[in-house]
Design a protein around this motif. Structure first.
Motif, PDB file in Angstrom:
ATOM      1  N   PRO A 100      43.392   3.374  39.858  1.00  0.00           N
ATOM      2  CA  PRO A 100      42.473   4.196  39.050  1.00  0.00           C
ATOM      3  C   PRO A 100      41.805   5.324  39.829  1.00  0.00           C
ATOM      4  CG  PRO A 100      42.216   1.890  38.473  1.00  0.00           C
ATOM      5  CD  PRO A 100      43.125   1.934  39.676  1.00  0.00           C
ATOM      6  N   LEU A 101      41.527   5.118  41.120  1.00  0.00           N
ATOM      7  CA  LEU A 101      40.953   6.185  41.935  1.00  0.00           C
ATOM      8  C   LEU A 101      41.950   7.322  42.142  1.00  0.00           C
ATOM      9  CD1 LEU A 101      39.036   4.137  44.665  1.00  0.00           C
ATOM     10  CD2 LEU A 101      38.117   5.232  42.607  1.00  0.00           C
ATOM     11  N   PHE A 102      43.223   6.965  42.273  1.00  0.00           N
ATOM     12  CA  PHE A 102      44.271   7.976  42.387  1.00  0.00           C
ATOM     13  C   PHE A 102      44.322   8.812  41.110  1.00  0.00           C
ATOM     14  CE2 PHE A 102      47.391   6.837  45.929  1.00  0.00           C
ATOM     15  CZ  PHE A 102      46.441   6.151  46.654  1.00  0.00           C
ATOM     16  N   LEU A 103      44.241   8.135  39.965  1.00  0.00           N
ATOM     17  CA  LEU A 103      44.320   8.838  38.688  1.00  0.00           C
ATOM     18  C   LEU A 103      43.126   9.748  38.483  1.00  0.00           C
ATOM     19  CD1 LEU A 103      45.649   5.962  36.404  1.00  0.00           C
ATOM     20  CD2 LEU A 103      46.944   7.784  37.531  1.00  0.00           C
ATOM     21  N   GLU A 104      41.957   9.322  38.933  1.00  0.00           N
ATOM     22  CA  GLU A 104      40.769  10.179  38.848  1.00  0.00           C
ATOM     23  C   GLU A 104      40.972  11.452  39.663  1.00  0.00           C
ATOM     24  OE1 GLU A 104      37.198   8.174  39.929  1.00  0.00           O
ATOM     25  OE2 GLU A 104      37.469   6.556  38.462  1.00  0.00           O
ATOM     26  N   ALA A 105      41.487  11.303  40.886  1.00  0.00           N
ATOM     27  CA  ALA A 105      41.727  12.467  41.742  1.00  0.00           C
ATOM     28  C   ALA A 105      42.775  13.383  41.135  1.00  0.00           C
ATOM     29  CB  ALA A 105      42.158  12.010  43.136  1.00  0.00           C
ATOM     30  N   TRP A 106      43.781  12.801  40.507  1.00  0.00           N
ATOM     31  CA  TRP A 106      44.844  13.578  39.866  1.00  0.00           C
ATOM     32  C   TRP A 106      44.293  14.368  38.685  1.00  0.00           C
ATOM     33  CZ3 TRP A 106      47.331  12.053  35.024  1.00  0.00           C
ATOM     34  CH2 TRP A 106      48.417  12.860  34.678  1.00  0.00           C
ATOM     35  N   GLU A 107      43.476  13.739  37.860  1.00  0.00           N
ATOM     36  CA  GLU A 107      42.941  14.383  36.663  1.00  0.00           C
ATOM     37  C   GLU A 107      41.873  15.421  37.002  1.00  0.00           C
ATOM     38  OE1 GLU A 107      41.646  11.039  34.419  1.00  0.00           O
ATOM     39  OE2 GLU A 107      43.624  10.664  33.523  1.00  0.00           O
ATOM     40  N   GLU A 108      41.153  15.235  38.104  1.00  0.00           N
ATOM     41  CA  GLU A 108      40.092  16.179  38.476  1.00  0.00           C
ATOM     42  C   GLU A 108      40.649  17.503  38.990  1.00  0.00           C
ATOM     43  OE1 GLU A 108      37.784  14.071  41.315  1.00  0.00           O
ATOM     44  OE2 GLU A 108      36.739  12.835  39.817  1.00  0.00           O
ATOM     45  N   ASN A 109      41.901  17.513  39.401  1.00  0.00           N
ATOM     46  CA  ASN A 109      42.542  18.725  39.874  1.00  0.00           C
ATOM     47  C   ASN A 109      43.548  19.191  38.822  1.00  0.00           C
ATOM     48  OD1 ASN A 109      41.623  19.056  42.915  1.00  0.00           O
ATOM     49  ND2 ASN A 109      41.873  16.873  42.525  1.00  0.00           N
ATOM     50  N   ASP A 110      44.531  19.951  39.198  1.00  0.00           N
ATOM     51  CA  ASP A 110      45.559  20.408  38.252  1.00  0.00           C
ATOM     52  C   ASP A 110      46.580  19.288  38.064  1.00  0.00           C
ATOM     53  OD1 ASP A 110      47.607  21.550  36.850  1.00  0.00           O
ATOM     54  OD2 ASP A 110      47.905  23.246  38.191  1.00  0.00           O
TER      55      ASP A 110
END
Length: 238
Positions: A100-110
């Motif tokens: 879930p932390l990976f997905l947050e980082a992915w969604e916060e950027n492009d």
């Protein structure tokens, strides 16, 4: 979203991994690429897939190589039109609770261009359970890769990553030199050329408790040679 793991003789780890993944992300799809494990890993996966529609199994004969297994997973993600593919190891060295932390980082950027890298070599990351020789080998291969391939990230050799499928569609996998461990460096080289941006998320790698590591000195030297060949392309192009 697709979670992809490549397995060979992980019967002691895969059931625990699947349980922990389901507790973290109960509705995510899991693809297991198994290279004919003699310990029954592939058979266990096949039985689970009969009762769990989120589990998918890709069985391959022989041991074509870890890199080719991840390429097969990426092609599967492209063919089935997923948005993002998360790759990690099934030996529990990569905690699925971190996804879930990976997905947050992915969604916060492009989301269409951001590759999220689980990093052992930035603040907050680390490694537990390795002998000093393996620490030195890992640090050396990362320095070597950054210098030869002009890559910006601290951790070039880990496999815990989230890839946007939109970006994977632009990659020519047939041009890859790597079939083994150097795939993880080579995919970064290709994605950088396609305009990817990279975000590193710290995590602590914990050495496996069950089963044996698949890395060997011979495989490591093959990886070094492949990265050198890629590096020559970069330097001569420059």
């Amino acid at each position: 979203m697709l979670i992809a793991v490549a397995t060979y003789n992980e019967i002691d780890n895969l059931p625990i991994f699947v349980e922990r993944l389901a507790d973290t992300l109960p509705n995510v799809d899991l693809l297991v690429i198994d290279d004919g494990s003699p310990d029954g890993t592939g058979d266990w996966c096949l039985q689970e897939a009969k009762v769990n529609p989120h589990i998918h199994c890709l069985h391959r004969q022989g041991k074509p190589g870890l890199g080719s297994a991840i390429i097969a997973a990426m092609k599967y993600a492209v063919a089935h039109d997923y948005e993002v593919m998360v790759n990690l190891d099934a030996d529990l060295s990569h905690p699925p609770e971190m996804i879930p932390l990976f997905l947050e980082a992915w969604e916060e950027n492009d989301p269409g261009a951001t590759v999220v890298i689980g990093s052992r070599y930035i603040k907050g990351g680390g490694i537990q359970g390795w002998p000093w020789k393996r620490h030195m080998m890992s640090k050396a291969i990362n320095f070597y890769t950054r210098w030869l391939l002009w890559l910006p990230m601290a951790d070039c050799s880990g496999s815990f990553r989230a890839y946007p499928v939109k970006l994977l569609k632009q990659v020519d996998f047939d041009s890859f030199l790597s079939q083994g461990y150097s795939f993880f460096e080579e995919i970064l080289y290709h994605l950088k050329r396609e305009g990817a941006q990279f975000v590193e998320v710290p995590f602590t790698f914990v050495e496996r408790q069950y089963g044996a590591s698949k890395i060997s000195l011979q495989k490591a030297m093959v990886a070094v040679g492949t990265i050198f060949r890629l590096g020559m392309k970069v330097w001569f192009r420059a």
